[in-house]
Design an enzyme around this catalytic site. Structure first.
Site, PDB file in Angstrom:
ATOM      1  N   ARG B 211       0.852  -1.181   0.000  1.00 45.08           N
ATOM      2  CA  ARG B 211       0.000   0.000   0.000  1.00 45.08           C
ATOM      3  C   ARG B 211       0.896   1.242   0.000  1.00 45.08           C
ATOM      4  O   ARG B 211       1.868   1.303   0.744  1.00 45.08           O
ATOM      5  CB  ARG B 211      -0.906   0.030   1.235  1.00 45.08           C
ATOM      6  N   GLU B 240      -2.598   7.818  -4.763  1.00 47.64           N
ATOM      7  CA  GLU B 240      -2.790   6.883  -5.870  1.00 47.64           C
ATOM      8  C   GLU B 240      -4.194   7.094  -6.429  1.00 47.64           C
ATOM      9  O   GLU B 240      -5.147   7.107  -5.642  1.00 47.64           O
ATOM     10  CB  GLU B 240      -2.634   5.444  -5.365  1.00 47.64           C
ATOM     11  N   HIS B 259      -0.371  -0.308 -10.054  1.00 51.76           N
ATOM     12  CA  HIS B 259      -1.155  -1.228  -9.221  1.00 51.76           C
ATOM     13  C   HIS B 259      -1.663  -2.410 -10.054  1.00 51.76           C
ATOM     14  O   HIS B 259      -2.875  -2.671 -10.109  1.00 51.76           O
ATOM     15  CB  HIS B 259      -2.337  -0.487  -8.563  1.00 51.76           C
TER      16      HIS B 259
END
Lengths: 298, 298
Positions: B211, B240, B259
């Site tokens: 994360r 993000e 991601h």
């Protein structure tokens, strides 16, 4: 090039470093000076020559490989470094790293993205010598099927299936990753041509960590542009260095690394260890590691 | 989102797909709609909720995680996909793939080139859960030393040494690769700050497949620009999506992937298999896989 570590390796193997005129064996560490070796041999009674890298085609081309002498090269010694590079380029293909590295904006939101896992894929290894065997070891933790191609067609440990060169074309369509790890010979030169690419899957990635000349570069560019294959990861090219402005530089699905699979810093410790072993082997009259067959040219 | 494969998984586990008003358990597959789940729970007597991904912080933040219910998430199910991405980014760092991908010219001739092998390196894995354990398996063929950090400090199989979080800072200077594979919690948020980067080696690479919020992004940019660390491979960022024009996009030693460690296509088969197992577990009163501790938030 006088390298203290190499002198130490010769001595650790039980040898002594002397002038060429009284040498029984020659350890030649400069891959870019075949003519220098030729000149040295003319004034030396040496019967054994250790060459520095795995590929020896520059020495073959320069007519240095006198078949009356015993020749060894470093084949196998750098297998792990090159296999790591092959795996790095396989990941680059599966995870689209060339594309991502050049991006300057995040991807569009949404679930669909075409990256892939190695798990579940099929890997064809073209030329299953030292690099190929090291790569098979490194692929052990993954759920992959391995197909191997070698000169003899004799089973390669860890491969689901092994075929000789003449059966290789029929396997190309089964692979997600096609990894070139062969020596450059008359038989392998430009083996990867338009016909080979037409047989590959449209999402398959070609990896080359061996020699650029095994691939027909123009046919590769056509196959990449035409979508006949999915991408390429090239540590070697033909021509090499790849000229500025060459179309391969611009393709979104191509990762080029400038022949860094086995850098000098990676190679030197392995070469020193090999020299130590081969000096000891030579002195004891034992078989040498990495023998070159002058007739085959590798 | 109605997914035929998921319906089949529920049925294969011995369950039946019914309306929320009569459901005993809920399989929630959309990670981006915590509010939708909250609304659904208000009209449902369900006592168990299966969440789709490993990270559940969006559900925590939305106040959906009612501690009176049983919660499970997909932690562990995607470990291999994320571990592959971690390894891809480790190779990207060691082989300088971000640099090479952007090059439009061959490197200068000569032997010196700073790429490195994984062999001989030390890997620190920060958060040794499902991803970390899968990564350790994938590192098995290499000659690497593995240091692990987890909450308990209990030995992680395959790691040379395991420490709890409060001992982790002292290990940062030993690692060539620092891989973040932890959950985002109050304890890990911005754990990688200026102090952490100052402790890392100047040639070490930071990998984050967990994360973005575990890293203080501004401090990371400073460390990369100042040469305090050697590079970064980031599948996740904070913020993000990473905004256009952010300085991370421009750094030669940073590989950003948007991601994609575990894409929907990779996740779906694993999620379906998990749902099948957990529906069967729930029906039989057995412990469920991937239990969430509402107090810890993961």
């Amino acid at each position: 090039m006088v390298d203290d570590g190499m002198v130490a390796a010769v001595e650790a193997g039980g040898g002594r470093v002397v002038d060429a005129g009284e040498a029984e064996g020659i350890v030649w560490t400069n891959p870019r000076d075949p003519q220098g070796l030729k000149d040295t041999l003319e004034e030396s009674p040496a019967t054994w020559v250790q060459l520095p890298f795995a590929g020896i085609e520059s020495f073959v081309a320069a007519g240095v490989i006198d078949p009356r002498l015993t020749w060894t090269c470093a084949k196998g010694a750098y297998g792990r470094a090159c296999a790591e590079q092959a795996l790095a380029l396989m990941f680059a293909g599966a995870r689209r790293l060339a594309h991502h590295a050049r991006a300057t904006t995040w991807r569009e939101p949404g679930f669909g993205s075409p990256e892939r896992q190695l798990d579940g894929s099929t890997v064809l290894i073209f030329g299953a010598g030292g690099i190929g065997q090291a790569l098979i070891e490194m692929l052990e933790p993954y759920e992959v099927s391995i197909l191997a191609v070698n000169r003899s067609g004799r089973d390669v440990p860890g491969a689901e299936r092994t075929v000789a060169m003449d059966g290789a074309r029929d396997l190309l369509g089964d692979a997600d990753h096609v990894v070139i790890a062969a020596a450059l010979t008359d038989e392998t030169r430009a083996w990867f041509d338009g016909d080979a690419f037409a047989r590959m899957r449209s999402d398959a990635v070609l990896i080359n960590v061996a020699r650029g000349g095994i691939v027909d570069t123009d046919a590769l560019v056509d196959a990449l542009k035409g979508g006949e294959i999915g991408g390429a990861g090239l540590d070697v090219t033909d021509p090499e260095p790849l000229p500025d402005g060459h179309p391969l530089w611009d393709l979104d699905n191509v990762m080029i690394t400038p022949h860094i699979a086995n850098t000098w810093d990676m190679a030197l410790p392995a070469l020193r260890a090999l020299v130590e072993r081969n000096v000891a082997n030579f002195a004891a009259g034992r078989p040498l590691e990495g023998p070159v067959d002058p007739a085959l040219g590798y």
